[in-house]
Design an enzyme around this catalytic site. Structure first.
Site, PDB file in Angstrom:
ATOM      1  N   LYS A   1     -12.135  -0.259   1.783  1.00 13.15           N
ATOM      2  CA  LYS A   1     -11.393   0.595   0.846  1.00 13.15           C
ATOM      3  C   LYS A   1     -12.197   0.683  -0.451  1.00 13.15           C
ATOM      4  CE  LYS A   1      -7.217  -0.435   3.417  1.00 13.15           C
ATOM      5  NZ  LYS A   1      -7.069   0.725   4.276  1.00 13.15           N
TER       6      LYS A   1
ATOM      7  N   HIS B   1      -5.607  -3.884  -0.738  1.00 16.55           N
ATOM      8  CA  HIS B   1      -5.501  -2.739  -1.655  1.00 16.55           C
ATOM      9  C   HIS B   1      -5.770  -3.135  -3.100  1.00 16.55           C
ATOM     10  CE1 HIS B   1      -4.305   0.207   1.329  1.00 16.55           C
ATOM     11  NE2 HIS B   1      -3.736  -0.823   1.923  1.00 16.55           N
TER      12      HIS B   1
ATOM     13  N   SER C   1       0.782  -1.227   0.000  1.00 17.05           N
ATOM     14  CA  SER C   1       0.000   0.000   0.000  1.00 17.05           C
ATOM     15  C   SER C   1       0.817   1.281   0.000  1.00 17.05           C
ATOM     16  CB  SER C   1      -0.923   0.013   1.208  1.00 17.05           C
ATOM     17  OG  SER C   1      -0.159   0.007   2.392  1.00 17.05           O
TER      18      SER C   1
HETATM   19  N1  PMP Z   1      -3.991  -4.821   5.269  1.00 17.08           N
HETATM   20  C1  PMP Z   1      -3.437  -3.746   4.676  1.00 17.08           C
HETATM   21  C2  PMP Z   1      -2.356  -3.970   3.686  1.00 17.08           C
HETATM   22  C3  PMP Z   1      -3.865  -2.450   4.997  1.00 17.08           C
HETATM   23  O1  PMP Z   1      -3.295  -1.389   4.414  1.00 17.08           O
HETATM   24  C4  PMP Z   1      -4.897  -2.273   5.942  1.00 17.08           C
HETATM   25  C5  PMP Z   1      -5.444  -0.901   6.344  1.00 17.08           C
HETATM   26  N2  PMP Z   1      -4.778   0.192   6.003  1.00 17.08           N
HETATM   27  C6  PMP Z   1      -5.439  -3.408   6.523  1.00 17.08           C
HETATM   28  C7  PMP Z   1      -4.981  -4.658   6.181  1.00 17.08           C
HETATM   29  C8  PMP Z   1      -6.545  -3.278   7.537  1.00 17.08           C
HETATM   30  O2  PMP Z   1      -7.765  -3.135   6.866  1.00 17.08           O
HETATM   31  P1  PMP Z   1      -8.979  -2.350   7.589  1.00 17.08           P
HETATM   32  O3  PMP Z   1      -8.752  -0.906   7.364  1.00 17.08           O
HETATM   33  O4  PMP Z   1     -10.189  -2.906   6.945  1.00 17.08           O
HETATM   34  O5  PMP Z   1      -8.888  -2.694   9.041  1.00 17.08           O
END
Ligand code: PMP
Length: 405
Positions: free
Chosen positions: A247, A216, A188
């Site tokens: 997302k 992502h 990300s």
């Molecule tokens: N995995 C990745 C790679 C993320 O970037 C994120 C959140 N930024 C998550 C898991 C967690 O997802 P959530 O926001 O639904 O808790």
């Protein structure tokens, strides 16, 4: 309060390192994303949001909002319990079926967030697979790291996307021990993609389970939006796919999709699933509408527009000589390399130009690679991009920042 100095000291260390987080108080307005209103102590300002993970604007989509209205009007607010104790509704069941089908798996399991799904699943695997070793990419998300840390098993960290390093680590271990390869599809902060086929080949060679975070990528890649694994034709080779509904799907919640018995075991054993109130039915209803929409032709059109906008922004940054960190995806990072300057840039963009992009500092990214991370959506216009580039160039000059090499 006892020991208050310890709390104050912790904060001042964070402040001294330029890592103190200030949350921008945002008011989004239905139908006008990416425009929003930011509220400060001294008043309000209309801004354009450039750092939302609502990548496709589905959080403002009429079909999603209407599905949520209908659900809340008909069935009320909360779920009323854990999944086991009265907290399973038709929306939860239908959404799990939809997500399993999306990923071509036998079953799926909903969690309250993507964070919880990673943490709960990874930390539970070692109780199912005695003597397990988890191999984890060094850039895996904090939720995976937490889950792996809590798992009672050996772990090895391989250098980011480095198949040679992973092989060396695996070859050093007992071939008979169960193994899990844990990685993401789209990373990300850099916007690069894991070598999925090589990872799957190596997993077959060493009899390892593949666990992939598609957070992502779900909604955004593949002909139905099932992610990079679908786009690259390896979905059936990823044993456990983890995703978020927060997302591209624009709502909230996380999930895993896998074989029936894997999902059943996690459902039966993971504390992060068992001992918490289930997602609000209204969230599940919104997510279901969003997943369905992004599987349709309209979803495909949105994905194409999204990719085109990301390419357009990258090209504008390149043409302007701004230090774009080359990314294979919709994530568009600009390297700043220093936390203070990163913060100054972000503040000036916000207060002088009405552009909101949050600085990304250590520990989210390694020290020296502090950056601004732009996430264009299908509804960011070319005129907005041109204004953004002009603002960046003005501040780059003002702060004496280096242009691209
Ligand atoms: N995995 C990745 C790679 C993320 O970037 C994120 C959140 N930024 C998550 C898991 C967690 O997802 P959530 O926001 O639904 O808790």
């Amino acid at each position: 309060m006892k020991h208050i100095e310890a709390f104050e000291n912790a904060i001042s260390t964070i402040r001294d390192e330029g890592r103190y987080r200030v949350f921008i108080d945002l008011q989004r307005h239905r139908g006008s994303f990416p425009r929003a209103t930011a509220r400060f102590d001294h008043g309000e300002k209309d801004i354009i949001v450039w750092c939302s993970n609502d990548y496709l604007g589905m959080g403002q989509d009429d079909d999603v909002i209407n599905a949520m209205h209908e659900a809340v009007d008909s069935f009320g607010a909360g779920s009323g319990g854990t999944r086991n104790i009265s907290g399973t509704t038709r929306f939860h069941v239908d959404l799990e079926r939809e997500l399993a089908d999306l990923h071509g798996k036998e079953a799926s399991l909903l969690f309250t967030s993507g964070y919880v799904s990673n943490e709960a699943t990874l930390s539970t695997l070692s109780r199912i697979l005695p003597d397990l070793i988890i191999y984890s990419d060094e850039l895996n998300h904090a939720s995976m790291i937490e889950g792996i840390r809590r798992a009672k098993c050996d772990r090895r960290i391989f250098r980011h996307n480095d198949m040679g390093h992973l092989r060396a680590l695996v070859e050093n271990d007992d071939p008979n021990r169960p193994k899990v390869f844990a990685f993401e599809s789209v990373y990300s902060m850099d916007g690069d993609i894991a070598p999925l086929e090589e990872l799957c080949d190596m997993a077959d060679e060493f009899n390892a389970i593949t666990y992939m975070d598609e957070v992502h990528a779900v909604g955004m890649y593949g002909h139905e939006g099932a992610g990079v694994a679908q786009r690259d034709g390896v979905m059936d080779r990823i044993d456990i796919i983890e995703g978020t509904l927060a997302k591209a799907y624009g709502v909230m919640g996380g999930y895993i999709a896998s074989d029936e018995s894997v999902v059943d075991a996690i459902r039966s054993m993971a504390p992060g699933f068992i001992f918490t109130t289930s997602t609000c039915p209204v969230m599940a209803a919104g997510a279901l509408a969003s997943v369905k929409k992004l599987r349709s032709d309209e979803g495909r059109r949105l994905r194409e527009e999204h990719q085109a906008k990301a390419e357009m922004l990258k090209q504008k940054f390149r043409d302007a000589g701004l230090p774009l960190m080359e990314s294979e995806t919709h994530i568009v990072p600009l390297l700043v390399g220093d936390p203070e300057r990163c913060k100054a840039l972000s503040d000036t963009l916000l207060f002088d130009f009405g552009v909101y992009v949050q600085p990304i500092n250590y520990p989210t990214v390694p020290k020296g690679t502090e950056r601004l991370r732009f996430t264009p959506s299908p509804v960011h216009t070319e005129a907005m991009m041109d204004d953004l580039v002009a603002a960046l160039l003005a501040i780059w000059k003002q702060l004496g920042l280096p242009k691209a090499a």
